[in-house]
Write a protein that holds these residues in place. Sequence first.
Motif, PDB file in Angstrom:
ATOM      1  N   ALA A 101       3.925 -12.015   5.915  1.00 47.31           N
ATOM      2  CA  ALA A 101       4.986 -11.885   6.906  1.00 47.31           C
ATOM      3  C   ALA A 101       5.872 -10.698   6.566  1.00 47.31           C
ATOM      4  O   ALA A 101       6.385 -10.013   7.443  1.00 47.31           O
ATOM      5  CB  ALA A 101       5.818 -13.156   6.949  1.00 47.31           C
ATOM      6  N   LYS A 102       6.082 -10.459   5.264  1.00 39.44           N
ATOM      7  CA  LYS A 102       6.974  -9.360   4.860  1.00 39.44           C
ATOM      8  C   LYS A 102       6.166  -8.282   4.170  1.00 39.44           C
ATOM      9  O   LYS A 102       5.183  -8.568   3.504  1.00 39.44           O
ATOM     10  CB  LYS A 102       8.023  -9.886   3.887  1.00 39.44           C
ATOM     11  CG  LYS A 102       9.092 -10.689   4.583  1.00 39.44           C
ATOM     12  CD  LYS A 102      10.175 -11.123   3.644  1.00 39.44           C
ATOM     13  CE  LYS A 102      11.120 -12.047   4.401  1.00 39.44           C
ATOM     14  NZ  LYS A 102      11.824 -12.959   3.541  1.00 39.44           N
ATOM     15  N   SER A 103       6.639  -7.045   4.310  1.00 41.45           N
ATOM     16  CA  SER A 103       5.930  -5.940   3.667  1.00 41.45           C
ATOM     17  C   SER A 103       6.083  -6.063   2.161  1.00 41.45           C
ATOM     18  O   SER A 103       6.998  -6.714   1.647  1.00 41.45           O
ATOM     19  CB  SER A 103       6.498  -4.611   4.149  1.00 41.45           C
ATOM     20  OG  SER A 103       7.710  -4.335   3.470  1.00 41.45           O
ATOM     21  N   HIS A 154      -1.922 -10.532  10.854  1.00 35.34           N
ATOM     22  CA  HIS A 154      -0.909  -9.515  10.535  1.00 35.34           C
ATOM     23  C   HIS A 154      -1.595  -8.156  10.538  1.00 35.34           C
ATOM     24  O   HIS A 154      -2.818  -8.078  10.562  1.00 35.34           O
ATOM     25  CB  HIS A 154      -0.172  -9.829   9.227  1.00 35.34           C
ATOM     26  CG  HIS A 154      -1.045  -9.987   8.028  1.00 35.34           C
ATOM     27  ND1 HIS A 154      -1.708 -11.154   7.752  1.00 35.34           N
ATOM     28  CD2 HIS A 154      -1.386  -9.142   7.049  1.00 35.34           C
ATOM     29  CE1 HIS A 154      -2.402 -11.018   6.640  1.00 35.34           C
ATOM     30  NE2 HIS A 154      -2.233  -9.807   6.190  1.00 35.34           N
ATOM     31  N   PRO A 155      -0.822  -7.077  10.511  1.00 34.92           N
ATOM     32  CA  PRO A 155      -1.443  -5.760  10.652  1.00 34.92           C
ATOM     33  C   PRO A 155      -2.361  -5.424   9.481  1.00 34.92           C
ATOM     34  O   PRO A 155      -2.094  -5.803   8.343  1.00 34.92           O
ATOM     35  CB  PRO A 155      -0.255  -4.793  10.668  1.00 34.92           C
ATOM     36  CG  PRO A 155       0.917  -5.627  11.003  1.00 34.92           C
ATOM     37  CD  PRO A 155       0.649  -6.980  10.454  1.00 34.92           C
ATOM     38  N   ASP A 192       6.735   0.917   4.972  1.00 33.86           N
ATOM     39  CA  ASP A 192       6.500  -0.521   5.069  1.00 33.86           C
ATOM     40  C   ASP A 192       5.262  -0.844   5.886  1.00 33.86           C
ATOM     41  O   ASP A 192       5.037  -0.270   6.959  1.00 33.86           O
ATOM     42  CB  ASP A 192       7.707  -1.205   5.726  1.00 33.86           C
ATOM     43  CG  ASP A 192       8.770  -1.538   4.696  1.00 33.86           C
ATOM     44  OD1 ASP A 192       8.427  -1.613   3.502  1.00 33.86           O
ATOM     45  OD2 ASP A 192       9.939  -1.718   5.086  1.00 33.86           O
ATOM     46  N   HIS A 193       4.486  -1.771   5.370  1.00 37.90           N
ATOM     47  CA  HIS A 193       3.299  -2.298   6.062  1.00 37.90           C
ATOM     48  C   HIS A 193       3.173  -3.716   5.547  1.00 37.90           C
ATOM     49  O   HIS A 193       3.284  -3.943   4.336  1.00 37.90           O
ATOM     50  CB  HIS A 193       2.079  -1.443   5.705  1.00 37.90           C
ATOM     51  CG  HIS A 193       0.805  -1.855   6.382  1.00 37.90           C
ATOM     52  ND1 HIS A 193       0.191  -3.049   6.131  1.00 37.90           N
ATOM     53  CD2 HIS A 193       0.032  -1.216   7.300  1.00 37.90           C
ATOM     54  CE1 HIS A 193      -0.911  -3.131   6.877  1.00 37.90           C
ATOM     55  NE2 HIS A 193      -1.022  -2.034   7.603  1.00 37.90           N
ATOM     56  N   GLU A 194       2.914  -4.695   6.432  1.00 38.64           N
ATOM     57  CA  GLU A 194       2.911  -6.092   6.011  1.00 38.64           C
ATOM     58  C   GLU A 194       1.935  -6.359   4.862  1.00 38.64           C
ATOM     59  O   GLU A 194       2.246  -7.067   3.920  1.00 38.64           O
ATOM     60  CB  GLU A 194       2.581  -7.014   7.184  1.00 38.64           C
ATOM     61  CG  GLU A 194       3.761  -7.294   8.102  1.00 38.64           C
ATOM     62  CD  GLU A 194       3.961  -6.215   9.156  1.00 38.64           C
ATOM     63  OE1 GLU A 194       3.631  -5.039   8.895  1.00 38.64           O
ATOM     64  OE2 GLU A 194       4.444  -6.546  10.258  1.00 38.64           O
ATOM     65  N   ALA A 195       0.714  -5.821   4.954  1.00 43.59           N
ATOM     66  CA  ALA A 195      -0.305  -6.161   3.959  1.00 43.59           C
ATOM     67  C   ALA A 195      -0.524  -5.034   2.957  1.00 43.59           C
ATOM     68  O   ALA A 195      -0.853  -5.283   1.809  1.00 43.59           O
ATOM     69  CB  ALA A 195      -1.621  -6.477   4.658  1.00 43.59           C
ATOM     70  N   ASP A 196      -0.345  -3.819   3.411  1.00 47.75           N
ATOM     71  CA  ASP A 196      -0.712  -2.664   2.597  1.00 47.75           C
ATOM     72  C   ASP A 196       0.506  -1.770   2.395  1.00 47.75           C
ATOM     73  O   ASP A 196       1.606  -2.270   2.282  1.00 47.75           O
ATOM     74  CB  ASP A 196      -1.886  -1.950   3.273  1.00 47.75           C
ATOM     75  CG  ASP A 196      -3.084  -2.893   3.448  1.00 47.75           C
ATOM     76  OD1 ASP A 196      -3.485  -3.478   2.443  1.00 47.75           O
ATOM     77  OD2 ASP A 196      -3.578  -3.051   4.570  1.00 47.75           O
ATOM     78  N   VAL A 223      -2.534   4.890   5.614  1.00 47.97           N
ATOM     79  CA  VAL A 223      -2.310   3.557   5.035  1.00 47.97           C
ATOM     80  C   VAL A 223      -3.244   3.388   3.840  1.00 47.97           C
ATOM     81  O   VAL A 223      -4.432   3.703   3.914  1.00 47.97           O
ATOM     82  CB  VAL A 223      -2.585   2.453   6.088  1.00 47.97           C
ATOM     83  CG1 VAL A 223      -2.592   1.065   5.439  1.00 47.97           C
ATOM     84  CG2 VAL A 223      -1.542   2.502   7.200  1.00 47.97           C
ATOM     85  N   ASN A 256       8.582  -9.766  12.640  1.00 43.87           N
ATOM     86  CA  ASN A 256       8.270  -9.233  11.314  1.00 43.87           C
ATOM     87  C   ASN A 256       7.616  -7.866  11.345  1.00 43.87           C
ATOM     88  O   ASN A 256       7.410  -7.257  10.302  1.00 43.87           O
ATOM     89  CB  ASN A 256       7.334 -10.192  10.566  1.00 43.87           C
ATOM     90  CG  ASN A 256       8.060 -11.448  10.143  1.00 43.87           C
ATOM     91  OD1 ASN A 256       9.249 -11.403   9.858  1.00 43.87           O
ATOM     92  ND2 ASN A 256       7.361 -12.561  10.119  1.00 43.87           N
ATOM     93  N   GLN A 257       7.263  -7.414  12.513  1.00 39.18           N
ATOM     94  CA  GLN A 257       6.534  -6.160  12.627  1.00 39.18           C
ATOM     95  C   GLN A 257       7.254  -5.015  11.914  1.00 39.18           C
ATOM     96  O   GLN A 257       8.383  -4.693  12.261  1.00 39.18           O
ATOM     97  CB  GLN A 257       6.414  -5.833  14.102  1.00 39.18           C
ATOM     98  CG  GLN A 257       5.383  -4.819  14.416  1.00 39.18           C
ATOM     99  CD  GLN A 257       5.273  -4.696  15.903  1.00 39.18           C
ATOM    100  OE1 GLN A 257       4.814  -5.596  16.588  1.00 39.18           O
ATOM    101  NE2 GLN A 257       5.754  -3.582  16.398  1.00 39.18           N
ATOM    102  N   SER A 258       6.587  -4.430  10.905  1.00 36.05           N
ATOM    103  CA  SER A 258       7.275  -3.422  10.094  1.00 36.05           C
ATOM    104  C   SER A 258       7.240  -2.041  10.740  1.00 36.05           C
ATOM    105  O   SER A 258       8.078  -1.208  10.467  1.00 36.05           O
ATOM    106  CB  SER A 258       6.650  -3.357   8.708  1.00 36.05           C
ATOM    107  OG  SER A 258       5.301  -2.937   8.797  1.00 36.05           O
ATOM    108  N   GLY A 294      -3.374   4.599  10.495  1.00 28.39           N
ATOM    109  CA  GLY A 294      -2.096   5.313  10.600  1.00 28.39           C
ATOM    110  C   GLY A 294      -2.181   6.775  10.189  1.00 28.39           C
ATOM    111  O   GLY A 294      -1.182   7.392   9.832  1.00 28.39           O
ATOM    112  N   TRP A 327       1.514   0.509  12.988  1.00 25.09           N
ATOM    113  CA  TRP A 327       0.476  -0.458  12.638  1.00 25.09           C
ATOM    114  C   TRP A 327       0.948  -1.835  13.084  1.00 25.09           C
ATOM    115  O   TRP A 327       1.611  -2.559  12.367  1.00 25.09           O
ATOM    116  CB  TRP A 327       0.113  -0.426  11.152  1.00 25.09           C
ATOM    117  CG  TRP A 327       1.193  -0.017  10.218  1.00 25.09           C
ATOM    118  CD1 TRP A 327       2.155  -0.814   9.682  1.00 25.09           C
ATOM    119  CD2 TRP A 327       1.386   1.284   9.664  1.00 25.09           C
ATOM    120  NE1 TRP A 327       2.949  -0.091   8.844  1.00 25.09           N
ATOM    121  CE2 TRP A 327       2.505   1.190   8.810  1.00 25.09           C
ATOM    122  CE3 TRP A 327       0.744   2.516   9.799  1.00 25.09           C
ATOM    123  CZ2 TRP A 327       2.975   2.294   8.098  1.00 25.09           C
ATOM    124  CZ3 TRP A 327       1.228   3.601   9.085  1.00 25.09           C
ATOM    125  CH2 TRP A 327       2.324   3.482   8.258  1.00 25.09           C
TER     126      TRP A 327
END
Lengths: 486, 141
Positions: free
Chosen positions: A414-416, A74-75, B7-11, B138, A42-44, B123, A48
């Motif tokens: 898991a997903k951006s 997650h990041p 794209d960033h998983e959380a942010d 980020v 899943n690493q976007s 980042g 990061w």
Amino acid sequence: MSTALNLRKIHDYLFEIPPHGKMRVPARLYLDERSLRELLENQSSEEWNAIRQLENVACLPGIVKAAMAMADVHPGYGFPIGGVAAFDPKAGGVISVAGVGFDINCGVRCLRTHLTRSDLAGKEEKLADTMYEVIPAGLGSTGELKLSPKEIDRVLREGARYAVRLGYGREEDLEYIEEHGQLSDADPSVVSHTAKQRQMAQVGTLGSGNHYVEVQVVDQIYNARAAEAFGLELGQIVIMLHTGSRALGHQIGTDYLPFLEKATRKYGIEVPDRELVCAPIESPEGQQYFRAVMAGANCAFANRQVLTHLVRQAFWKALRVPETAIETLYEVAHNTVKWEVHEVDGERRRLLVHRKGSTRAFGPGRPELPERYRAVGQPVLVGGTMGTASYILVGTEQGMRETFGTALHGAGRAKSRRQAKRQYPAERIVEQLRKQGIIVRAHGKASISEEAPGAYKDVEHVVDVMCNAGIVARVARLRPIICLKG
Amino acid sequence: MPYEYLDHEADIGLEATGTRLEEALRDGVQGLLALLVDPETVEPREAVPVQASGDDPGALYVALLNAVLAAVDLHGMFFRDFELTRLERVDDHWVVEGTLYGEPIDLERHAVEIEVKAATYGGLLAEQTDTGWRLRCVLDL
């Protein structure tokens, strides 16, 4: 740092990266083969990367034992989300902005009610509408409580206690909040005027993103003794609320980032990522940031206390449920830095523990726990997604020994957000959830798409990993009925 | 694209490019504004000054984005446009000034997207390329 992974499997639920390069301690990840594979897939972006972020944390001065990540890892920025790191002031340990994050003391409160699922039958829509009306949420919303500068300082000094004094919630709530909702080291004088100004209209607001208020039903009990101590029964209605310190916390982070960067240079600390700027805990700069963070934390405590009152108001308005029928089960934070005493290699040491997207999960017997729960351990509140279960777990002795009494805080993304937005149109998600019997009310469309259940890891699996590793144990599973988003 | 979301998983990552640093900073702010609210629903009726400083262009970028976020709360306004009026290196740090154009928040009319908590050093990148400047950081959502 090298990106080549040198992962050593310790057991089925724990991997370790031995120190290499400038790492002072190992990096440990509570993952099984499946969750590790998914994390890597899943690493976007390489920029990061959660594992590299954990390795970077392991390079910070004075870090004790290991930089650890829970199964919801997650990041993030600087620290990975789901991370915990403890620092020893006697070994040059540091305090870092990234280890706390900008949403200082963001956390979850669980309220248990005297209601059962059948008491809500047919009234769900009415309750959802009332919650939407009563609880300010989303960008641009303002709270009903407008505070003067003097009153803001009292919020920063007294936290949830001050909210109770103003008539928001009850004295009994305080017993079941981490630190009783008030951190005594808070110092409003080291919080900027801008931070206080930004907060004037934001006390008692939910925010947006992953913040929510959810009405849930207990649909599984796994541990009768702990469930009894926590006052939980099958079919019971509970409410979870997730929010933090709002603009005040964000501004403290913003103000102290350049401040700590200067300290990083002054003390000659080498950081592998600029976001990891930090200061020795005992330095004047480190102490000042700590006192500011404590003030921000008190603001979050007060915010959740006011929101608890608003939830009670909504239940009264919609269903005539008296406020005494809604009690605080527990409140726990997941963006914090705290002094705690832990045993490391047979020695009791006073450590500064940073938890970034991870929850304190103390085992039985700790003096910090309310008397009612002390024999069984601390309730650990794990938020699922709008469409999946949430969990109430309990801390264990093993968690105390291995992770400084720390566990996961949620399912973990898991997903951006952009990917989720493309993949999950808001209308479709609302309809899907409706078919599952879950009512969603949201102020912004983005909150629904970006927070769609599919954007998260499988919460069941994540909880499985942490329980199988022995860090926490299951008590109850909660199924969502109504979800209010920002 | 003068700005791009990453794209960033959380942010989310926010990258802005421009032939000059002024342009990259301006476009970064435009990218931030568009993340908060649909700019098409905001009228540029009132002007609000904004200023920021930083030790280097990267820190300046983060400070400027955070100053814009603060302006939203401090003035209770959403903004549509940003005009950069001054960029200067003073002694050992950089200073940027500009004007935000928008109007008081009206939740009936403004199509709100998502709250941005802060711009971070995560980042962080500020580099001169063959074609100009590239800024990236980020945003904590």
